[in-house]
Design a protein around this motif. Structure first.
Motif, PDB file in Angstrom:
ATOM      1  N   ILE A  38       0.849  -1.188   0.000  1.00 45.48           N
ATOM      2  CA  ILE A  38       0.000   0.000   0.000  1.00 45.48           C
ATOM      3  C   ILE A  38       0.883   1.236   0.000  1.00 45.48           C
ATOM      4  CG2 ILE A  38      -1.846   1.224   1.205  1.00 45.48           C
ATOM      5  CD1 ILE A  38      -2.430  -1.444   2.660  1.00 45.48           C
ATOM      6  N   GLU A  39       0.565   2.173  -0.879  1.00 50.14           N
ATOM      7  CA  GLU A  39       1.338   3.409  -0.964  1.00 50.14           C
ATOM      8  C   GLU A  39       0.680   4.505  -0.133  1.00 50.14           C
ATOM      9  OE1 GLU A  39       1.707   4.323  -5.084  1.00 50.14           O
ATOM     10  OE2 GLU A  39       3.098   2.670  -5.477  1.00 50.14           O
ATOM     11  N   LYS A  40       1.491   5.498   0.254  1.00 51.39           N
ATOM     12  CA  LYS A  40       0.982   6.601   1.056  1.00 51.39           C
ATOM     13  C   LYS A  40      -0.117   7.342   0.297  1.00 51.39           C
ATOM     14  CE  LYS A  40       5.228   7.336   3.698  1.00 51.39           C
ATOM     15  NZ  LYS A  40       6.330   8.277   4.045  1.00 51.39           N
ATOM     16  N   GLY A  41      -1.211   7.646   1.004  1.00 52.74           N
ATOM     17  CA  GLY A  41      -2.326   8.355   0.393  1.00 52.74           C
ATOM     18  C   GLY A  41      -3.314   7.472  -0.319  1.00 52.74           C
ATOM     19  N   ASP A  42      -3.068   6.138  -0.312  1.00 53.96           N
ATOM     20  CA  ASP A  42      -4.014   5.206  -0.930  1.00 53.96           C
ATOM     21  C   ASP A  42      -5.269   5.048  -0.086  1.00 53.96           C
ATOM     22  OD1 ASP A  42      -2.802   4.494  -3.291  1.00 53.96           O
ATOM     23  OD2 ASP A  42      -1.830   2.694  -2.486  1.00 53.96           O
ATOM     24  N   LEU A 188     -24.159   3.297  10.236  1.00 54.66           N
ATOM     25  CA  LEU A 188     -24.311   4.731  10.000  1.00 54.66           C
ATOM     26  C   LEU A 188     -25.425   5.026   9.003  1.00 54.66           C
ATOM     27  CD1 LEU A 188     -20.628   6.030   9.714  1.00 54.66           C
ATOM     28  CD2 LEU A 188     -22.103   5.984  11.724  1.00 54.66           C
ATOM     29  N   PRO A 189     -26.237   6.042   9.271  1.00 55.39           N
ATOM     30  CA  PRO A 189     -27.224   6.475   8.278  1.00 55.39           C
ATOM     31  C   PRO A 189     -26.547   7.225   7.138  1.00 55.39           C
ATOM     32  CG  PRO A 189     -27.331   7.858  10.228  1.00 55.39           C
ATOM     33  CD  PRO A 189     -26.361   6.759  10.542  1.00 55.39           C
ATOM     34  N   ALA A 190     -27.335   7.609   6.140  1.00 55.53           N
ATOM     35  CA  ALA A 190     -26.785   8.169   4.898  1.00 55.53           C
ATOM     36  C   ALA A 190     -25.952   9.419   5.139  1.00 55.53           C
ATOM     37  CB  ALA A 190     -27.927   8.458   3.924  1.00 55.53           C
ATOM     38  N   GLU A 191     -26.423  10.336   5.970  1.00 60.76           N
ATOM     39  CA  GLU A 191     -25.719  11.607   6.152  1.00 60.76           C
ATOM     40  C   GLU A 191     -24.339  11.385   6.757  1.00 60.76           C
ATOM     41  OE1 GLU A 191     -26.391  16.009   8.157  1.00 60.76           O
ATOM     42  OE2 GLU A 191     -27.316  14.250   9.082  1.00 60.76           O
ATOM     43  N   GLN A 192     -24.244  10.556   7.798  1.00 63.74           N
ATOM     44  CA  GLN A 192     -22.953  10.321   8.440  1.00 63.74           C
ATOM     45  C   GLN A 192     -22.026   9.507   7.529  1.00 63.74           C
ATOM     46  OE1 GLN A 192     -25.879  10.326  10.311  1.00 63.74           O
ATOM     47  NE2 GLN A 192     -25.197  12.320  11.074  1.00 63.74           N
ATOM     48  N   THR A 193     -22.603   8.614   6.718  1.00 57.12           N
ATOM     49  CA  THR A 193     -21.788   7.878   5.749  1.00 57.12           C
ATOM     50  C   THR A 193     -21.146   8.840   4.759  1.00 57.12           C
ATOM     51  OG1 THR A 193     -23.148   5.875   5.939  1.00 57.12           O
ATOM     52  CG2 THR A 193     -21.851   6.143   3.924  1.00 57.12           C
ATOM     53  N   GLU A 194     -21.896   9.788   4.283  1.00 60.57           N
ATOM     54  CA  GLU A 194     -21.371  10.780   3.342  1.00 60.57           C
ATOM     55  C   GLU A 194     -20.308  11.654   4.005  1.00 60.57           C
ATOM     56  OE1 GLU A 194     -22.987  14.439   0.484  1.00 60.57           O
ATOM     57  OE2 GLU A 194     -24.408  13.156   1.550  1.00 60.57           O
ATOM     58  N   GLN A 195     -20.515  12.021   5.266  1.00 56.69           N
ATOM     59  CA  GLN A 195     -19.520  12.823   5.983  1.00 56.69           C
ATOM     60  C   GLN A 195     -18.210  12.059   6.121  1.00 56.69           C
ATOM     61  OE1 GLN A 195     -21.620  13.640   9.643  1.00 56.69           O
ATOM     62  NE2 GLN A 195     -22.316  15.653   8.952  1.00 56.69           N
ATOM     63  N   LEU A 196     -18.306  10.761   6.447  1.00 56.58           N
ATOM     64  CA  LEU A 196     -17.105   9.942   6.590  1.00 56.58           C
ATOM     65  C   LEU A 196     -16.365   9.835   5.260  1.00 56.58           C
ATOM     66  CD1 LEU A 196     -15.242   8.053   8.160  1.00 56.58           C
ATOM     67  CD2 LEU A 196     -16.817   6.178   7.627  1.00 56.58           C
ATOM     68  N   GLN A 197     -17.098   9.614   4.187  1.00 56.44           N
ATOM     69  CA  GLN A 197     -16.464   9.487   2.880  1.00 56.44           C
ATOM     70  C   GLN A 197     -15.704  10.762   2.508  1.00 56.44           C
ATOM     71  OE1 GLN A 197     -19.726   8.415   0.337  1.00 56.44           O
ATOM     72  NE2 GLN A 197     -19.647   6.255   0.871  1.00 56.44           N
ATOM     73  N   LYS A 198     -16.321  11.904   2.754  1.00 57.27           N
ATOM     74  CA  LYS A 198     -15.660  13.185   2.455  1.00 57.27           C
ATOM     75  C   LYS A 198     -14.391  13.340   3.285  1.00 57.27           C
ATOM     76  CE  LYS A 198     -19.774  15.814   1.043  1.00 57.27           C
ATOM     77  NZ  LYS A 198     -20.695  16.935   1.402  1.00 57.27           N
ATOM     78  N   TYR A 199     -14.459  12.923   4.553  1.00 57.03           N
ATOM     79  CA  TYR A 199     -13.290  13.030   5.419  1.00 57.03           C
ATOM     80  C   TYR A 199     -12.154  12.135   4.909  1.00 57.03           C
ATOM     81  CZ  TYR A 199     -10.294  12.604   9.505  1.00 57.03           C
ATOM     82  OH  TYR A 199      -9.204  12.583  10.334  1.00 57.03           O
ATOM     83  N   LEU A 200     -12.461  10.916   4.527  1.00 56.55           N
ATOM     84  CA  LEU A 200     -11.434   9.991   4.055  1.00 56.55           C
ATOM     85  C   LEU A 200     -10.771  10.509   2.790  1.00 56.55           C
ATOM     86  CD1 LEU A 200     -13.138   6.492   4.609  1.00 56.55           C
ATOM     87  CD2 LEU A 200     -11.642   7.769   6.151  1.00 56.55           C
ATOM     88  N   ILE A 201     -11.563  10.988   1.851  1.00 50.81           N
ATOM     89  CA  ILE A 201     -11.008  11.496   0.596  1.00 50.81           C
ATOM     90  C   ILE A 201     -10.121  12.714   0.859  1.00 50.81           C
ATOM     91  CG2 ILE A 201     -11.602  12.591  -1.614  1.00 50.81           C
ATOM     92  CD1 ILE A 201     -14.152  10.839  -1.594  1.00 50.81           C
ATOM     93  N   LYS A 202     -10.568  13.599   1.740  1.00 52.67           N
ATOM     94  CA  LYS A 202      -9.801  14.818   2.048  1.00 52.67           C
ATOM     95  C   LYS A 202      -8.469  14.475   2.719  1.00 52.67           C
ATOM     96  CE  LYS A 202     -10.133  18.986   4.967  1.00 52.67           C
ATOM     97  NZ  LYS A 202      -9.085  18.602   5.943  1.00 52.67           N
TER      98      LYS A 202
END
Length: 815
Positions: A38-42, A188-202
């Motif tokens: 696994i590479e950094k940022g993956d 997690l419901p939809a809103e918190q799932t979306e928040q988590l996804q945004k955090y991971l990508i960022k």
């Protein structure tokens, strides 16, 4: 341009490299010669069917389990797998969000952050304040507007909030380089799932690396840049996200059920209505549900949706628990079976086989002495075992040998095999791979086709399409209903979040919760007042001193027992240990001070040794402490067969002498109570409380279980030692058998004081209150001229009464 160059260089840096990892649980090869880089940022998606080896692989990567063979490199450095454990993983920057929550429900939210991030809260006296700030910041960073009170006890939060705490806690480490998330959005419901996804990508763009395990393939397609697919413990395929899609991943998992099969289920015609099976609600109202009205029948698949904790689970459980009873507003017609959402706590019988776990509901429906035929058992188990593709070493294997998803299959098979008319499902596909989900959807549909009623609470919005009817529940009320093919996800979200901001504002006000010791404290005051009214002398200092003499030693034994029960153990030798100390003080310590001192120290050191033996040899505490109880008694009798002896004069002066402000014994007792409370409230005391509730979580957080056991038993031994010393100073003589009753009385004191045998929930002050109550019962009987022969019976009744009040209170809070 420079930033892009830095990110490109970072992407080409290997963070983690595992070569030829193998883990064998005889006879199963859970991980078979797997190599992963696994590479950094993956954001690497780890995909596979249940039992593919995903969880075992991440446990190896995080040090939870040791590999049988392989090489491991992290951030350019070789890692010694022979010494690799969760503490080492934490130190090098690896954090894990496990599928089964690794949290301690008896601790507050911020205390859960502390036990995981203690290395980042080292200095300063305000460690609690620092932990609170850390928890608040982490939760707000990942889940903005979460509304979680970090001062609340974790067990009081909903499952979705606990999942948010688990995720946010892992992100709070500033030294984290790699985070492994195992089914992080399952609750997690939809809103918190979306928040988590945004955090991971960022954060991935900032250099944090992620391994993401999920059976929700749409999530993987949305956030991952690489995919690693496992099958039967081996690598099946790996590549970039651009090289695959959802259908290809399902096919590669090898379960043989395609997405087209899933669509065929949806397109089938609606089953016929069976009015012989029904659940009718007519303005049904409880503490958590309000004015519920509906009529549902066999042949329907009814979905319950809405934000977590708004009454869906309460309705489901009420239907199950109140079926067959005359309840105003609720009428259930038909046999009911329930598939619990928390399979670990409410679902599986961990010491039973797969076969026994599957047939228990059917067995429960039979009369007491009627047996299931061996032919039916074999046919039923074989049918559902094959139908749901359960992966195991055989039907006789322990259910705990299965992966989480395969355990869930067995629980679903249990309900279906029971021939129930109404099947209640609490998020049944949580943690289950997509091919198995498809098979389950077909099974639920077949159940409805056969005339059964399926009521389904789900956390996956996509599953709502499989329901024939749908109820949206908000704040305990049905705020919307839909029929098949008329489901509007946009409308469901709108109904679910309506006035949610107002709810969050009001939820910020923390409800007052009575202390654990409240019943015991009130009972103690009440009994003392009754005794004092009958005998006014008890209101004087002299009267109080007489009472103190009666309960001082038992109080210390109760505090000793509190530490033990707080770990989920019971010390069945504390009374006889107290007696041995009493004998040593009044014989050898008086006649041969040096020998007596050595023996007192040696006796005390046996306690931490017991803790180590219990940990190391996995021997139940009741066996070790019961055995030592006979040893303590035997030694005491061999030293002094008959009552007698004399306490050293210096011990009387130090522990039981009059001062201008009262007897010094009182101040010793108050000081020791304060010490016990402060120890339990300290940093490491918080850790010890965590071990009493969830030792696996504490080990995964890097704490040593052996050290915790030794510490707990050392503390218990110290307070039991002081109990023996107090007994010697008060009586000025010794008796080998006089303190034997303290064992059971100390256990009763802890429970009366608000403690639970399950561990993690105890209070030292409450235990002292319990000891005072049990002591004063004999005084009360004497004042009313009742024979003391009834003392033990009254003490037992008092214990039952207080426990009944506590259970009633818990029942009321859940109603």
């Amino acid at each position: 341009m420079e930033l892009n160059t830095i990110m490109d260089e970072m992407k080409n840096q290997v963070l983690l490299k595992a070569d030829h990892f193998t883990k064998i649980y005889h006879p199963t090869v859970a991980v078979n010669d797997v190599s992963i880089s696994i590479e950094k940022g993956d954001i690497l998606a780890l995909v596979g069917a249940n039992g593919a080896g995903k969880s075992t692989l991440i446990n190896c990567l995080s040090g939870v389990v040791n590999c049988n063979s392989g090489e491991f490199f992290f951030n350019g450095q070789a890692v010694d797998l022979a010494r690799y454990n969760p503490a080492v993983a934490r130190n090098i920057g690896i954090r894990v969000v496990h599928q089964e929550l690794s949290l301690c429900k008896n601790l507050t939210v911020y205390e859960n952050f502390y036990v995981e991030q203690s290395q980042n809260i080292k200095t300063g006296k305000q460690w609690r304040k620092k932990a609170q700030i850390m928890a608040q910041n982490a939760l707000e960073r990942v889940f903005p507007g979460n509304g979680i009170d970090v001062m609340a006890v974790l067990g009081a939060l909903s499952i979705e909030q606990q999942q948010m705490v688990e995720i946010a806690r892992a992100t709070s480490d500033p030294n984290m380089k790699l985070m492994i998330l195992d089914e992080p959005t399952s609750s997690l419901p939809a809103e918190q799932t979306e928040q988590l996804q945004k955090y991971l990508i960022k954060t991935a763009k900032e250099g944090i690396t992620y391994i993401y395990i999920s059976h929700r393939l749409n999530e993987i397609m949305a956030i991952a840049n690489r995919v690693f697919i496992m099958q039967n413990g081996k690598e099946k395929w790996q590549g970039t996200i651009q090289e695959t899609n959802e259908e290809a991943m399902v096919k590669l998992m090898g379960e043989g059920i395609s997405q087209s099969d899933e669509k065929a289920v949806v397109s089938d015609k609606l089953p016929d209505i069976n009015q012989n099976i029904s659940v009718l609600c007519n303005s049904y109202t409880t503490k958590k549900l309000r004015n519920i009205n509906f009529e549902i029948f066999g042949g329907q698949i009814v979905g319950l949706t809405g934000l977590e904790g708004n009454g869906q689970l309460d309705l489901l459980q009420d239907i199950f628990l109140k079926a067959g009873k005359k309840i105003d507003g609720l009428n259930v017609k038909g046999k009911v079976a329930y598939v619990a959402g928390d399979r670990k706590k409410e679902g599986i019988f961990p010491l039973w086989s797969i076969e026994d776990n599957q047939i228990i509901t059917k067995t429960a429906n039979y009369s007491l002495f009627k047996c299931l035929s061996s032919e039916w058992v074999k046919d039923s188990v074989d049918y559902w075992y094959d139908k749901l593709h359960v992966k195991s070493d055989g039907k006789k294997a322990l259910i705990t040998s299965l992966s989480g998803g395969n355990q869930q299959k067995v629980l679903i098979a249990r309900a279906l095999a029971a021939d129930a008319d109404i099947i209640l499902l609490d998020d049944p596909t949580r943690g289950v791979d997509q091919p198995t989900k498809n098979a389950l959807y077909q099974v639920f549909h077949e159940a409805a086709q056969s005339g059964k009623l399926v009521i389904w609470r789900t956390s996956d919005d996509a599953e709502l399409n499989f329901c024939t009817n749908l109820f949206v529940i908000k704040n305990g009320e049905i705020v919307g209903s839909f029929e098949k093919d008329k489901v509007s996800h946009e409308e469901i979200i709108k109904l679910s979040f309506k006035n949610e901001e107002e709810k969050n504002k009001t939820s910020e006000k923390r409800k007052f919760t009575a202390p654990l010791f409240s019943f015991a404290f009130i009972g103690m005051i009440a009994i003392y007042i009754i005794c004092a009214v009958k005998s006014p002398l008890l209101f004087s200092g002299y009267g109080f001193e007489l009472m103190l003499v009666g309960f001082a030693a038992l109080s210390l034994c109760a505090m000793s027992q509190t530490f033990t029960i707080g770990l989920g153990h019971i010390d069945l030798g504390v009374g006889n240990f107290c007696a041995l100390i009493n004998v040593l003080c009044c014989t050898l310590l008086h006649d041969k001070p040096f020998v007596g001192t050595i023996l007192l120290i040696a006796s005390f050191l046996v306690y931490p040794l017991m803790g180590y033996i219990i940990y190391k040899r996995k021997v139940p505490a009741v066996i070790v402490t019961l055995g030592m109880s006979f040893v303590w008694l035997g030694i005491a009798l061999s030293i002094q067969a008959m009552p007698g002896g004399e306490c050293p004069s210096w011990m009387n002066i130090i522990f039981y002498s009059e001062t201008p402000i009262g007897n010094i014994l009182c101040y010793w007792l108050i000081g020791l109570i304060v010490v016990a409370i402060l120890v339990y409230r300290s940093r490491y005391g918080t850790v010890l409380r965590g071990f009493g509730n969830n030792p696996v979580a504490m080990v995964n957080s890097g704490w040593k279980q052996s050290k915790a056991y030794i510490s707990i038993y050392s503390l218990a031994g110290f307070f039991a030692l002081m109990a023996g010393i107090f007994t010697s100073a008060i009586n000025n003589a010794s008796d080998s058998t006089a303190s034997g009753t303290y064992t059971m009385l100390s256990v009763a004191s802890v429970i009366i004081g608000g403690g639970y045998f399950s561990g993690g929930v105890v209070t030292h002050f409450g235990s002292v209150c319990g000891a005072v109550i049990l002591t004063m019962i004999s005084v009360l009987l004497g004042l009313f001229s009742v024979s003391t022969d009834y003392t033990a019976s009254i003490q037992g009744l008092m214990l039952i009464l207080i426990l009944s009040l506590r259970l009633f209170k818990r029942k009321e809070s859940k109603a």
